[in-house]
Scaffold this motif. Sequence first.
Motif, PDB file in Angstrom:
ATOM      1  N   MET A   1      35.135  34.116  50.809  1.00 31.66           N
ATOM      2  CA  MET A   1      35.083  33.994  49.350  1.00 31.66           C
ATOM      3  C   MET A   1      33.962  34.861  48.795  1.00 31.66           C
ATOM      4  N   LEU A   2      34.052  35.203  47.511  1.00 29.81           N
ATOM      5  CA  LEU A   2      33.008  36.033  46.911  1.00 29.81           C
ATOM      6  C   LEU A   2      32.825  35.677  45.444  1.00 29.81           C
ATOM      7  N   LEU A   3      31.666  36.060  44.936  1.00 35.29           N
ATOM      8  CA  LEU A   3      31.329  35.891  43.521  1.00 35.29           C
ATOM      9  C   LEU A   3      30.725  37.199  43.034  1.00 35.29           C
ATOM     10  N   ALA A   4      31.225  37.692  41.902  1.00 35.77           N
ATOM     11  CA  ALA A   4      30.717  38.935  41.335  1.00 35.77           C
ATOM     12  C   ALA A   4      30.552  38.792  39.832  1.00 35.77           C
ATOM     13  N   ARG A   5      29.593  39.544  39.310  1.00 42.34           N
ATOM     14  CA  ARG A   5      29.463  39.670  37.856  1.00 42.34           C
ATOM     15  C   ARG A   5      30.171  40.949  37.459  1.00 42.34           C
ATOM     16  N   THR A   6      31.265  40.815  36.712  1.00 44.36           N
ATOM     17  CA  THR A   6      32.090  41.971  36.354  1.00 44.36           C
ATOM     18  C   THR A   6      31.721  42.545  34.991  1.00 44.36           C
ATOM     19  N   LYS A   7      31.231  41.692  34.099  1.00 45.80           N
ATOM     20  CA  LYS A   7      30.795  42.118  32.771  1.00 45.80           C
ATOM     21  C   LYS A   7      29.587  41.275  32.387  1.00 45.80           C
ATOM     22  N   GLU A   8      28.977  41.598  31.269  1.00 39.78           N
ATOM     23  CA  GLU A   8      27.781  40.875  30.847  1.00 39.78           C
ATOM     24  C   GLU A   8      28.029  39.373  30.771  1.00 39.78           C
ATOM     25  N   HIS A   9      29.191  38.982  30.263  1.00 37.93           N
ATOM     26  CA  HIS A   9      29.497  37.557  30.097  1.00 37.93           C
ATOM     27  C   HIS A   9      30.755  37.174  30.880  1.00 37.93           C
ATOM     28  N   GLN A  10      30.958  37.789  32.015  1.00 34.31           N
ATOM     29  CA  GLN A  10      32.148  37.476  32.819  1.00 34.31           C
ATOM     30  C   GLN A  10      31.818  37.527  34.304  1.00 34.31           C
ATOM     31  N   HIS A  11      32.365  36.556  35.036  1.00 33.48           N
ATOM     32  CA  HIS A  11      32.238  36.534  36.486  1.00 33.48           C
ATOM     33  C   HIS A  11      33.616  36.485  37.115  1.00 33.48           C
ATOM     34  N   LEU A  12      33.666  36.881  38.369  1.00 33.21           N
ATOM     35  CA  LEU A  12      34.912  36.811  39.145  1.00 33.21           C
ATOM     36  C   LEU A  12      34.628  36.038  40.426  1.00 33.21           C
ATOM     37  N   VAL A  13      35.506  35.089  40.707  1.00 29.10           N
ATOM     38  CA  VAL A  13      35.483  34.378  41.981  1.00 29.10           C
ATOM     39  C   VAL A  13      36.702  34.831  42.768  1.00 29.10           C
ATOM     40  N   GLY A  14      36.439  35.463  43.904  1.00 31.04           N
ATOM     41  CA  GLY A  14      37.520  35.871  44.793  1.00 31.04           C
ATOM     42  C   GLY A  14      37.774  34.788  45.814  1.00 31.04           C
ATOM     43  N   LEU A  15      38.930  34.128  45.680  1.00 34.35           N
ATOM     44  CA  LEU A  15      39.288  33.048  46.595  1.00 34.35           C
ATOM     45  C   LEU A  15      40.033  33.605  47.795  1.00 34.35           C
ATOM     46  N   PRO A  16      39.833  33.016  48.959  1.00 33.65           N
ATOM     47  CA  PRO A  16      40.682  33.357  50.105  1.00 33.65           C
ATOM     48  C   PRO A  16      42.138  33.007  49.804  1.00 33.65           C
ATOM     49  N   GLY A  17      43.033  33.596  50.579  1.00 32.14           N
ATOM     50  CA  GLY A  17      44.446  33.397  50.291  1.00 32.14           C
ATOM     51  C   GLY A  17      45.061  32.151  50.864  1.00 32.14           C
ATOM     52  N   ASN A  18      44.476  31.608  51.942  1.00 28.19           N
ATOM     53  CA  ASN A  18      45.028  30.380  52.503  1.00 28.19           C
ATOM     54  C   ASN A  18      44.677  29.195  51.604  1.00 28.19           C
ATOM     55  N   PRO A  19      45.604  28.244  51.451  1.00 25.36           N
ATOM     56  CA  PRO A  19      45.420  27.195  50.439  1.00 25.36           C
ATOM     57  C   PRO A  19      44.161  26.361  50.570  1.00 25.36           C
ATOM     58  N   LEU A  20      43.881  25.790  51.744  1.00 27.16           N
ATOM     59  CA  LEU A  20      42.684  24.959  51.860  1.00 27.16           C
ATOM     60  C   LEU A  20      41.430  25.817  51.779  1.00 27.16           C
ATOM     61  N   ALA A  21      41.497  27.047  52.260  1.00 21.83           N
ATOM     62  CA  ALA A  21      40.371  27.959  52.114  1.00 21.83           C
ATOM     63  C   ALA A  21      40.115  28.256  50.637  1.00 21.83           C
ATOM     64  N   ALA A  22      41.191  28.359  49.857  1.00 22.80           N
ATOM     65  CA  ALA A  22      41.035  28.586  48.413  1.00 22.80           C
ATOM     66  C   ALA A  22      40.399  27.378  47.736  1.00 22.80           C
ATOM     67  N   VAL A  23      40.773  26.170  48.148  1.00 19.67           N
ATOM     68  CA  VAL A  23      40.141  24.961  47.612  1.00 19.67           C
ATOM     69  C   VAL A  23      38.655  24.969  47.925  1.00 19.67           C
ATOM     70  N   SER A  24      38.313  25.366  49.132  1.00 18.21           N
ATOM     71  CA  SER A  24      36.910  25.474  49.503  1.00 18.21           C
ATOM     72  C   SER A  24      36.181  26.443  48.576  1.00 18.21           C
ATOM     73  N   GLY A  25      36.813  27.575  48.269  1.00 22.58           N
ATOM     74  CA  GLY A  25      36.200  28.532  47.356  1.00 22.58           C
ATOM     75  C   GLY A  25      36.052  27.994  45.949  1.00 22.58           C
ATOM     76  N   LEU A  26      37.042  27.236  45.496  1.00 22.70           N
ATOM     77  CA  LEU A  26      36.952  26.619  44.167  1.00 22.70           C
ATOM     78  C   LEU A  26      35.738  25.711  44.064  1.00 22.70           C
ATOM     79  N   LEU A  27      35.574  24.832  45.052  1.00 23.19           N
ATOM     80  CA  LEU A  27      34.505  23.851  44.983  1.00 23.19           C
ATOM     81  C   LEU A  27      33.145  24.439  45.324  1.00 23.19           C
ATOM     82  N   THR A  28      33.134  25.543  46.056  1.00 18.07           N
ATOM     83  CA  THR A  28      31.867  26.175  46.411  1.00 18.07           C
ATOM     84  C   THR A  28      31.341  27.064  45.293  1.00 18.07           C
ATOM     85  N   LEU A  29      32.208  27.874  44.685  1.00 20.32           N
ATOM     86  CA  LEU A  29      31.757  28.875  43.720  1.00 20.32           C
ATOM     87  C   LEU A  29      32.250  28.619  42.300  1.00 20.32           C
ATOM     88  N   ALA A  30      33.536  28.295  42.124  1.00 17.96           N
ATOM     89  CA  ALA A  30      34.062  28.135  40.766  1.00 17.96           C
ATOM     90  C   ALA A  30      33.535  26.871  40.102  1.00 17.96           C
TER      91      ALA A  30
END
Length: 473
Positions: free
Chosen positions: A350-379
């Motif tokens: 998973m990753l977190l990036a600042r794409t604009k001054e007031h915008q962020h991007l959370v890149g979730l893994p593609g597998n479902p439970l891995a994506a849930v992990s990314g949601l709760l960790t970063l989003a």
Amino acid sequence: MTAHDVRSGDVDDLGVDEALALVKADREDRGNGTAGPASAPSSQGDAASQDGAGARTEGGPHHGASPRAGDRHHKATPWPEARETAARAARGRVRRAPVSVSLDEALGLVLAAPLTALTDLPSFDTSAMDGWAVAGPGPWAVRDEGVLAGHAEAAPLGDGEAVRIATGARIPPDTTAVLRSEHGRTDDKARLNATREVGHGQDIRPRGQECRNGDHLLPPGTLVTPAVLGLAAAAGYDTLTAIPRPRADVLVLGDELLTEGRPHDGLIRDALGPMLPPWLRALGAEVGVVRRLGDDADALHRAIAESDADLVVTTGGTAAGPVDHVHPTLSRLGAELLVNGVQVRPGHPMLLARTKEHQHLVGLPGNPLAAVSGLLTLAEPLLRTLAARSAQEPYTLPLQDTVQGHPYDTRLVPLVLRGDRAVPLHYNGPAMLRGIAAADALAVVPPGGARPGQEVEILDLPWAAAGIGVCFT
């Protein structure tokens, strides 16, 4: 099973000692030059592995070789630090202007201004019970006309006089008390008699009993619950000043995803497209667009560049394979990479990036439970901070059963809560949703695993915790 399998997170069928031994053997092999050539570090991220999180799709093919465990582990962010980084990113750059919203739109928002009473509560003396308003000692002569809620004030009562009154009705002037219906009876002369002693002021709610006009009822930062809405309405409010919901756009990547029907011919159903929008709403976000982009780098670039959402969420493509376009796109956009891989299983790429001054991007893994992990960790921490909501109060529970751990990464394991125990669930692989679909929460399992009776941190799922942000539509 090899040391590569351990590095990839497949330790569920291993004892901790065996897993650690395999990792040690792998490191010794690499030190002796027997493990083959090392993968070169990549600016596109070195957190991919077979825990499925780096794959573009739910259970789809993994593109590109995984970087070496040592390199990935060195660069990945520890799980607690990743969560704090996400919260700090929202605190540091974003100033969200309060908005005025109607009461029916305010549920789940956070008050941006104190809730101050606009009237006395109650605003007049009212009856707390159905019965009779009485004046002086009994017995009482009863008036023919009763007093109902919502009607004009009745004429004053004289000593020895009573009038039928409904709960919530305005008390007539000079009333001594309210006699409950079950505590009064009429005699053969149609006079009202009390069957119990009547105290002065009994069952009367005096004006201002709850608050006076101008009293501070709730401070800024209060979460708007149904009870808060009721209090606000009672205190005279039609609108509330609150922090608006952060807006999230969802970009679903992968050519192999079906939107209907059964999997066939190497194609699989998209599980994240239906799952992410309601999950993001449950975390307090307003979901803007949900777009399926396939494996098109230019389309991904345009979608991120054109989005004006507070948060962009992508699914898959966070590894370094030939069609994993997230890292190259972020580089092309000049984004600032804040978290590039997390020491957590599943979902470490998973990753977190600042794409604009007031915008962020959370890149979730593609597998479902891995994506849930990314949601709760970063989003979750980012959205919570944007919405000015308080974090879940940390708590722990003892595990009922052993949970195998990863040698050096945190594990998030679905579980159900049974009394004062946490019961881990099966089907907790990175590509599986069966466990999380039945879960109340996730256990935060430290490296090395946890034994029965050991206290572990618990992350509640928003709907299982009856969170006010739950909204699936």
